[in-house]
Write a protein that holds these residues in place. Structure first.
Motif, PDB file in Angstrom:
ATOM      1  N   GLU A   1      91.762  18.773 132.823  1.00 31.01           N
ATOM      2  CA  GLU A   1      92.539  17.336 132.619  1.00 31.01           C
ATOM      3  C   GLU A   1      93.150  17.412 133.948  1.00 31.01           C
ATOM      4  N   ALA A   2      93.914  18.209 134.396  1.00 31.79           N
ATOM      5  CA  ALA A   2      94.760  18.798 135.324  1.00 31.79           C
ATOM      6  C   ALA A   2      94.253  18.680 136.640  1.00 31.79           C
ATOM      7  N   ASP A   3      93.277  19.189 136.607  1.00 32.03           N
ATOM      8  CA  ASP A   3      92.525  18.919 138.644  1.00 32.03           C
ATOM      9  C   ASP A   3      91.669  17.830 138.454  1.00 32.03           C
ATOM     10  N   GLY A   4      90.940  17.179 137.467  1.00 31.75           N
ATOM     11  CA  GLY A   4      90.325  16.277 137.493  1.00 31.75           C
ATOM     12  C   GLY A   4      89.137  15.988 137.375  1.00 31.75           C
ATOM     13  N   ARG A   5      88.474  17.684 137.072  1.00 30.84           N
ATOM     14  CA  ARG A   5      87.166  17.589 136.576  1.00 30.84           C
ATOM     15  C   ARG A   5      87.554  16.960 135.553  1.00 30.84           C
ATOM     16  N   LEU A   6      87.966  15.625 134.252  1.00 33.39           N
ATOM     17  CA  LEU A   6      87.998  15.507 132.898  1.00 33.39           C
ATOM     18  C   LEU A   6      88.216  14.793 133.339  1.00 33.39           C
ATOM     19  N   LYS A   7      88.260  13.290 133.385  1.00 38.43           N
ATOM     20  CA  LYS A   7      89.109  11.590 133.827  1.00 38.43           C
ATOM     21  C   LYS A   7      89.173  10.917 132.620  1.00 38.43           C
ATOM     22  N   PRO A   8      89.293  10.120 132.468  1.00 38.89           N
ATOM     23  CA  PRO A   8      90.027   9.267 131.459  1.00 38.89           C
ATOM     24  C   PRO A   8      88.718   8.613 131.214  1.00 38.89           C
ATOM     25  N   GLY A   9      88.701   8.895 129.260  1.00 37.79           N
ATOM     26  CA  GLY A   9      87.110   7.800 128.621  1.00 37.79           C
ATOM     27  C   GLY A   9      85.865   8.515 129.277  1.00 37.79           C
ATOM     28  N   GLY A  10      86.439   9.492 129.638  1.00 33.30           N
ATOM     29  CA  GLY A  10      85.285  10.367 130.021  1.00 33.30           C
ATOM     30  C   GLY A  10      84.760  11.132 128.820  1.00 33.30           C
ATOM     31  N   THR A  11      82.984  11.519 129.062  1.00 38.70           N
ATOM     32  CA  THR A  11      82.331  12.803 128.169  1.00 38.70           C
ATOM     33  C   THR A  11      82.216  14.070 127.430  1.00 38.70           C
ATOM     34  N   ILE A  12      82.503  14.865 126.709  1.00 43.77           N
ATOM     35  CA  ILE A  12      82.553  16.228 127.388  1.00 43.77           C
ATOM     36  C   ILE A  12      81.559  16.546 126.943  1.00 43.77           C
ATOM     37  N   ILE A  13      80.583  17.264 127.278  1.00 46.80           N
ATOM     38  CA  ILE A  13      79.304  18.069 126.679  1.00 46.80           C
ATOM     39  C   ILE A  13      79.274  19.541 126.977  1.00 46.80           C
ATOM     40  N   GLU A  14      79.085  20.071 126.057  1.00 47.85           N
ATOM     41  CA  GLU A  14      78.947  20.880 125.918  1.00 47.85           C
ATOM     42  C   GLU A  14      77.381  21.593 124.805  1.00 47.85           C
ATOM     43  N   GLY A  15      76.940  22.772 125.239  1.00 45.40           N
ATOM     44  CA  GLY A  15      76.208  23.124 124.370  1.00 45.40           C
ATOM     45  C   GLY A  15      76.783  24.419 123.306  1.00 45.40           C
ATOM     46  N   THR A  16      76.544  24.443 122.644  1.00 38.95           N
ATOM     47  CA  THR A  16      77.976  25.218 121.445  1.00 38.95           C
ATOM     48  C   THR A  16      76.863  25.670 120.060  1.00 38.95           C
ATOM     49  N   SER A  17      77.287  26.826 119.419  1.00 42.31           N
ATOM     50  CA  SER A  17      76.678  27.287 118.250  1.00 42.31           C
ATOM     51  C   SER A  17      77.906  26.869 117.082  1.00 42.31           C
ATOM     52  N   GLY A  18      78.368  25.528 118.028  1.00 41.73           N
ATOM     53  CA  GLY A  18      79.373  24.822 116.488  1.00 41.73           C
ATOM     54  C   GLY A  18      80.332  24.971 116.850  1.00 41.73           C
TER      55      GLY A  18
ATOM     56  N   TYR B   1      65.162  38.923 121.788  1.00 46.88           N
ATOM     57  CA  TYR B   1      64.609  38.510 121.301  1.00 46.88           C
ATOM     58  C   TYR B   1      64.354  37.674 120.111  1.00 46.88           C
ATOM     59  N   SER B   2      64.466  36.885 119.188  1.00 50.67           N
ATOM     60  CA  SER B   2      65.332  35.749 118.515  1.00 50.67           C
ATOM     61  C   SER B   2      65.779  36.916 116.999  1.00 50.67           C
ATOM     62  N   TYR B   3      67.241  36.412 116.724  1.00 51.70           N
ATOM     63  CA  TYR B   3      67.924  37.262 115.860  1.00 51.70           C
ATOM     64  C   TYR B   3      68.591  35.899 115.241  1.00 51.70           C
ATOM     65  N   ILE B   4      69.169  36.449 113.972  1.00 53.95           N
ATOM     66  CA  ILE B   4      69.683  35.140 113.121  1.00 53.95           C
ATOM     67  C   ILE B   4      71.201  35.762 112.817  1.00 53.95           C
ATOM     68  N   THR B   5      71.991  36.494 113.763  1.00 55.04           N
ATOM     69  CA  THR B   5      73.292  36.561 113.624  1.00 55.04           C
ATOM     70  C   THR B   5      73.696  35.727 114.054  1.00 55.04           C
ATOM     71  N   GLU B   6      74.600  34.524 113.870  1.00 56.75           N
ATOM     72  CA  GLU B   6      75.361  33.657 114.500  1.00 56.75           C
ATOM     73  C   GLU B   6      76.656  33.901 115.595  1.00 56.75           C
ATOM     74  N   GLY B   7      77.429  32.937 116.648  1.00 59.63           N
ATOM     75  CA  GLY B   7      77.796  33.439 117.372  1.00 59.63           C
ATOM     76  C   GLY B   7      78.561  34.795 118.588  1.00 59.63           C
ATOM     77  N   ILE B   8      77.494  36.036 118.349  1.00 55.54           N
ATOM     78  CA  ILE B   8      77.279  36.564 118.853  1.00 55.54           C
ATOM     79  C   ILE B   8      76.322  37.313 119.526  1.00 55.54           C
ATOM     80  N   GLY B   9      76.480  38.023 120.459  1.00 55.52           N
ATOM     81  CA  GLY B   9      75.537  38.358 120.924  1.00 55.52           C
ATOM     82  C   GLY B   9      74.645  37.457 122.706  1.00 55.52           C
ATOM     83  N   GLU B  10      73.896  37.605 123.352  1.00 53.15           N
ATOM     84  CA  GLU B  10      73.573  36.099 124.250  1.00 53.15           C
ATOM     85  C   GLU B  10      71.940  36.931 125.020  1.00 53.15           C
TER      86      GLU B  10
END
Length: 453
Positions: A56-73, A227-236
């Motif tokens: 917001e402070a540097d103008g990347r997010l403007k009023p009424g905008g849409t926030i988009i993110e990839g997240t584990s929740g 490779y695929s793992y089950i644990t959530e929230g850590i590792g990349e």
């Protein structure tokens, strides 16, 4: 009167709780920073709001905008709280390995949830990294958060979490242990603590299938480790800019099973109902016990709430399906107890081979016992069936008795696993268990393998 002007003002100042039973063998004071006390029930509330405010402070997010993110929740939940209070729309892109509870919670707080496959390369257009970027490009007046490379993530923990830990331990902290995903928590806290005392040791918890530990030790980004793992929230499977490896003294890796088991143990033995990465963190801390001395003060951070894993780590059936429950399996009845109520799939001698093929396909099985009026008289195995089909394409219209193999051995319910294992070989792919009252069940090689811990 004392009150918060909105829910965002309740973020932070989470409690520090001494661990007792799980850490009995550790000669140090072990304290847990329990981040589930944040309003969004995770540590991610801190950096989510910081990232919004900086944008917001540097103008990347403007009023009424849409926030988009990839997240584990969890980041999505923090962003949702910010979006609600500040009047933004939110699209969360999430991988399909995340718990259903996380997806339902995000929808409950107004987010649009887009689900992507887990087991694809980060550069794959279907990955949640790629989909997030594409949606940001296609959506007018939108802001792509990119928590992995957004340095406001680290700044939040440098400004908030680190100082809290320092104050709560009166500067006596000697070790900080935390799971590493985006890297913001470990890097921000580490930067603050090491500025206060360079001798404080920072340990990251990694998972098998992630690249962090080897990269930290060798500088090699080894794609063979991914490779695929089950644990959530850590590792990349990427190296986020927020992971400052120069501030981390070492990593230890924790298996999916141990992470799940210790998540449950934290609830049962400490009364702390926290999430999957907390189980990994406490098991990793136990693996590091030789690093600690009697006068040390070790702080481990627990990221989120156990309520987001009720259908997974806290569900016996889910744990059992993955071999994560340490149940004693010694007899035939132990192997089949989870499905002994299901009827035995059979074929009769005079049915056609096509009928057996249909049942193999319908029930996704590989072996079927054959019966006639006298009882069990033969067996059908998919490997033998395929071999017979190669030799004779008209086999589907022949009666089963013409191609069936020998009947499977029949054992009692209390027959030992060792005895059953001896009966299953290349010439015999299954055994039948006599459950009494004319009921039988089948045990295959797959059941034996699944029982191995």
């Amino acid at each position: 009167m004392k009150y918060a002007k909105n829910i965002l003002e309740t973020i932070g100042n989470t409690p520090m709780v001494k661990l007792n039973k799980l850490t009995e063998d550790i000669d140090a004071l072990v304290l847990a920073k329990v981040e589930t006390f944040n309003p969004g029930n995770s540590v991610k509330d801190r950096m989510a709001v910081k990232m919004i405010e900086d944008a917001e402070a540097d103008g990347r997010l403007k009023p009424g905008g849409t926030i988009i993110e990839g997240t584990s929740g969890n980041t999505g939940m923090g962003l949702a709280l910010g979006a609600i209070v500040k009047g933004y729309k939110l699209i969360c892109v999430i991988s399909d390995k995340q718990s259903k509870e996380k997806m339902d919670i995000l929808r409950a707080v107004g987010a649009r949830v887009v689900v992507c496959p887990t087991d694809v390369e980060p550069t794959d257009p279907r990955s949640y990294y790629s989909v997030s970027k594409r949606l940001a490009e296609e959506t007018p007046n939108s802001w792509y958060v990119n928590q992995y490379d957004n340095m406001s993530n680290t700044a939040a923990h440098y400004e908030q979490t680190g100082p809290e830990i320092w104050e709560q331990t009166e500067g006596k902290i000697t070790h900080f242990v935390v799971g590493v995903g985006t890297g913001g928590t470990i890097s921000g806290v580490a930067k603050f603590l090491k500025e206060k005392n360079p001798n404080i040791k920072i340990w990251g918890i990694d998972t098998y299938g992630s690249v962090f530990k080897k990269y930290h030790e060798t500088g090699v980004f080894d794609e063979n480790e991914i490779y695929s793992y089950i644990t959530e929230g850590i590792g990349e499977d990427i190296l986020p800019k927020n992971v400052d490896f120069s501030l981390i003294d070492g990593f230890t890796k924790v298996t999916d099973k141990d992470a799940a088991v210790y998540t449950r143990r934290l609830a049962l033995e400490e009364g702390i109902f926290v999430g999957n990465s907390a189980g990994a963190a406490i098991k990793g801390l136990l693996q590091l016990k030789d690093e600690f001395k009697p006068d040390d003060v070790v702080v481990v951070l627990f990221h989120d709430s156990g309520s987001r894993y009720v259908g997974k780590m806290f569900n016996d059936d889910w744990m059992r399906e993955r071999g994560f429950l340490d149940e004693e399996i010694t007899k035939a009845e132990d192997l089949i107890k989870d499905h002994s109520d299901k009827p035995l799939v059979i074929v009769r001698t005079e049915e056609l081979v096509s009928h057996a093929i249909d049942r193999l396909r319908k029930y996704k099985i590989s072996q079927i016992p054959v019966i006639d009026t006298n009882g069990f008289v033969g067996s059908i195995d998919e490997t033998d069936l395929f071999r017979s089909y190669v030799e004779d394409k008209d086999i589907a219209d022949k009666p089963i008795r013409e191609i069936m193999g020998k009947p499977y051995p029949v054992v009692k319910a209390n027959t030992s696993i060792e005895e059953i294992s001896k009966l299953i070989n290349k010439d015999n792919q299954a055994v039948l268990v006599d459950l009494g009252n004319g009921k039988h069940h089948i045990i295959t090689k797959h059941d034996i393998i699944s029982s191995i811990k």
